[in-house]
Design a protein around this motif. Structure first.
Motif, PDB file in Angstrom:
ATOM      1  N   MET A   1       6.267  -8.279  89.626  1.00  0.00           N
ATOM      2  CA  MET A   1       6.943  -9.867  89.364  1.00  0.00           C
ATOM      3  C   MET A   1       8.404  -9.849  89.576  1.00  0.00           C
ATOM      4  SD  MET A   1       7.696 -11.477  85.524  1.00  0.00           S
ATOM      5  CE  MET A   1       8.927  -9.989  84.587  1.00  0.00           C
ATOM      6  N   GLN A   2       9.367 -10.571  89.888  1.00  0.00           N
ATOM      7  CA  GLN A   2      10.411 -10.320  90.313  1.00  0.00           C
ATOM      8  C   GLN A   2      11.200 -10.447  89.032  1.00  0.00           C
ATOM      9  OE1 GLN A   2      11.153 -12.203  93.787  1.00  0.00           O
ATOM     10  NE2 GLN A   2      10.629  -9.681  95.650  1.00  0.00           N
ATOM     11  N   GLN A   3      12.021  -9.857  89.405  1.00  0.00           N
ATOM     12  CA  GLN A   3      13.575 -10.203  87.714  1.00  0.00           C
ATOM     13  C   GLN A   3      14.873  -9.387  88.873  1.00  0.00           C
ATOM     14  OE1 GLN A   3      12.761  -8.043  84.247  1.00  0.00           O
ATOM     15  NE2 GLN A   3      11.855  -7.086  84.793  1.00  0.00           N
ATOM     16  N   VAL A   4      15.617 -10.390  88.155  1.00  0.00           N
ATOM     17  CA  VAL A   4      17.249 -10.202  88.291  1.00  0.00           C
ATOM     18  C   VAL A   4      18.068  -9.166  86.902  1.00  0.00           C
ATOM     19  CG1 VAL A   4      19.138 -10.899  89.039  1.00  0.00           C
ATOM     20  CG2 VAL A   4      17.319 -11.856  89.894  1.00  0.00           C
ATOM     21  N   ALA A   5      18.840  -7.818  87.077  1.00  0.00           N
ATOM     22  CA  ALA A   5      19.101  -7.533  86.521  1.00  0.00           C
ATOM     23  C   ALA A   5      20.938  -6.943  86.334  1.00  0.00           C
ATOM     24  CB  ALA A   5      18.612  -6.291  85.411  1.00  0.00           C
ATOM     25  N   PHE A   6      21.829  -7.268  85.675  1.00  0.00           N
ATOM     26  CA  PHE A   6      23.434  -6.371  85.351  1.00  0.00           C
ATOM     27  C   PHE A   6      23.185  -4.872  85.272  1.00  0.00           C
ATOM     28  CE2 PHE A   6      27.011  -4.986  84.319  1.00  0.00           C
ATOM     29  CZ  PHE A   6      27.987  -5.432  85.417  1.00  0.00           C
ATOM     30  N   THR A   7      23.270  -4.551  87.107  1.00  0.00           N
ATOM     31  CA  THR A   7      23.439  -3.041  85.930  1.00  0.00           C
ATOM     32  C   THR A   7      24.540  -1.835  86.819  1.00  0.00           C
ATOM     33  OG1 THR A   7      22.236  -0.489  87.016  1.00  0.00           O
ATOM     34  CG2 THR A   7      22.806  -1.771  88.949  1.00  0.00           C
TER      35      THR A   7
ATOM     36  N   ALA B   1      31.222  -5.582  90.425  1.00  0.00           N
ATOM     37  CA  ALA B   1      29.973  -6.178  89.737  1.00  0.00           C
ATOM     38  C   ALA B   1      28.643  -5.760  90.769  1.00  0.00           C
ATOM     39  CB  ALA B   1      30.092  -7.179  89.287  1.00  0.00           C
ATOM     40  N   ASN B   2      27.504  -5.434  90.296  1.00  0.00           N
ATOM     41  CA  ASN B   2      26.190  -5.502  90.675  1.00  0.00           C
ATOM     42  C   ASN B   2      25.129  -5.964  90.137  1.00  0.00           C
ATOM     43  OD1 ASN B   2      26.974  -3.527  93.762  1.00  0.00           O
ATOM     44  ND2 ASN B   2      28.029  -2.564  91.606  1.00  0.00           N
ATOM     45  N   VAL B   3      24.656  -7.090  90.622  1.00  0.00           N
ATOM     46  CA  VAL B   3      23.177  -7.129  90.304  1.00  0.00           C
ATOM     47  C   VAL B   3      21.683  -7.134  90.845  1.00  0.00           C
ATOM     48  CG1 VAL B   3      22.012  -9.164  89.149  1.00  0.00           C
ATOM     49  CG2 VAL B   3      24.310  -9.574  88.591  1.00  0.00           C
ATOM     50  N   VAL B   4      21.021  -5.920  90.369  1.00  0.00           N
ATOM     51  CA  VAL B   4      20.156  -5.619  91.663  1.00  0.00           C
ATOM     52  C   VAL B   4      18.671  -6.984  91.420  1.00  0.00           C
ATOM     53  CG1 VAL B   4      20.344  -3.528  91.002  1.00  0.00           C
ATOM     54  CG2 VAL B   4      19.472  -4.599  89.402  1.00  0.00           C
ATOM     55  N   LEU B   5      17.950  -6.638  92.040  1.00  0.00           N
ATOM     56  CA  LEU B   5      16.630  -7.313  92.845  1.00  0.00           C
ATOM     57  C   LEU B   5      15.614  -6.197  92.065  1.00  0.00           C
ATOM     58  CD1 LEU B   5      14.759 -10.303  92.886  1.00  0.00           C
ATOM     59  CD2 LEU B   5      14.939  -9.256  95.160  1.00  0.00           C
ATOM     60  N   LEU B   6      14.754  -6.851  90.797  1.00  0.00           N
ATOM     61  CA  LEU B   6      13.826  -5.393  90.717  1.00  0.00           C
ATOM     62  C   LEU B   6      12.197  -6.367  90.987  1.00  0.00           C
ATOM     63  CD1 LEU B   6      14.956  -4.843  86.966  1.00  0.00           C
ATOM     64  CD2 LEU B   6      15.244  -3.294  88.969  1.00  0.00           C
ATOM     65  N   ASP B   7      11.523  -5.202  91.653  1.00  0.00           N
ATOM     66  CA  ASP B   7       9.751  -5.777  92.379  1.00  0.00           C
ATOM     67  C   ASP B   7       9.022  -5.241  91.225  1.00  0.00           C
ATOM     68  OD1 ASP B   7       8.049  -7.490  93.927  1.00  0.00           O
ATOM     69  OD2 ASP B   7       7.569  -5.474  94.496  1.00  0.00           O
ATOM     70  N   GLY B   8       8.990  -5.300  90.210  1.00  0.00           N
ATOM     71  CA  GLY B   8       7.658  -4.360  88.662  1.00  0.00           C
ATOM     72  C   GLY B   8       9.531  -4.038  88.171  1.00  0.00           C
TER      73      GLY B   8
ATOM     74  N   ARG C   1      14.018 -14.176  98.364  1.00  0.00           N
ATOM     75  CA  ARG C   1      16.326 -14.044  98.567  1.00  0.00           C
ATOM     76  C   ARG C   1      15.757 -15.375  97.416  1.00  0.00           C
ATOM     77  NH1 ARG C   1      19.856 -12.229 102.204  1.00  0.00           N
ATOM     78  NH2 ARG C   1      18.286 -10.794 102.714  1.00  0.00           N
ATOM     79  N   ASP C   2      15.373 -16.969  98.308  1.00  0.00           N
ATOM     80  CA  ASP C   2      15.774 -18.112  97.223  1.00  0.00           C
ATOM     81  C   ASP C   2      15.501 -17.578  96.101  1.00  0.00           C
ATOM     82  OD1 ASP C   2      15.923 -20.704  97.228  1.00  0.00           O
ATOM     83  OD2 ASP C   2      14.040 -20.709  96.398  1.00  0.00           O
ATOM     84  N   PHE C   3      14.592 -16.783  95.054  1.00  0.00           N
ATOM     85  CA  PHE C   3      15.095 -16.242  93.844  1.00  0.00           C
ATOM     86  C   PHE C   3      16.118 -15.815  93.549  1.00  0.00           C
ATOM     87  CE2 PHE C   3      14.082 -13.268  90.109  1.00  0.00           C
ATOM     88  CZ  PHE C   3      13.583 -13.686  89.154  1.00  0.00           C
ATOM     89  N   PHE C   4      16.043 -14.451  94.359  1.00  0.00           N
ATOM     90  CA  PHE C   4      17.342 -14.429  93.482  1.00  0.00           C
ATOM     91  C   PHE C   4      18.864 -15.189  94.042  1.00  0.00           C
ATOM     92  CE2 PHE C   4      19.839  -9.861  95.133  1.00  0.00           C
ATOM     93  CZ  PHE C   4      20.025  -9.370  94.531  1.00  0.00           C
TER      94      PHE C   4
END
Length: 123
Positions: A1-7, A28-35, A67-70
């Motif tokens: 599952m993908q998710q997006v989070a600030f880090t 300021a950085n947001v990352v895309l996580l795959d799992g 890419r669209d989800f992110f």
């Protein structure tokens, strides 16, 4: 599952910046996580307005749906505030999200961001 989070975790950011050839960690950085695995980065500069400077995903995870989800998730998070969102290049694909061209850049007021269906149909 993908998710997006600030880090702000420099270990995570440095690893992604190196893999994606983005140079020195900044902004300021947001990352895309795959799992649990960080696979993408969206770097922004925040100074009265938000400039999306970079959106990059590791090659093996970079397909249209990721890419669209992110991008849509980053826009959604930005739409919760009240400022101008800017991208420093012209790209007509951004118009469907409410961006307008202005002086070689694409701009949208965060409260005016549009979330069209990815199929192009009207919701």
């Amino acid at each position: 599952m993908q998710q997006v989070a600030f880090t702000t975790d420099l270990n995570v950011l440095k690893s992604l910046y190196d893999k994606l050839n983005l140079g020195e960690v900044r902004g300021a950085n947001v990352v895309l996580l795959d799992g649990e695995q960080p696979v993408g980065i969206c770097r922004m500069k925040i100074s009265g307005e938000v400039t999306i400077e970079e959106l990059a995903i590791e090659k093996e995870f970079d397909d249209f749906s990721s890419r669209d989800f992110f991008f849509r998730t980053v826009l959604f998070k930005l739409s919760l505030g009240d400022y101008v969102v800017k991208i420093d290049k012209v790209d007509d694909r951004l118009k469907k999200f409410g961006f307008v061209e202005n002086d070689g850049k694409m701009l949208v007021k965060s409260k005016n961001i549009i979330f069209p269906h990815s199929c192009g149909c009207k919701g």
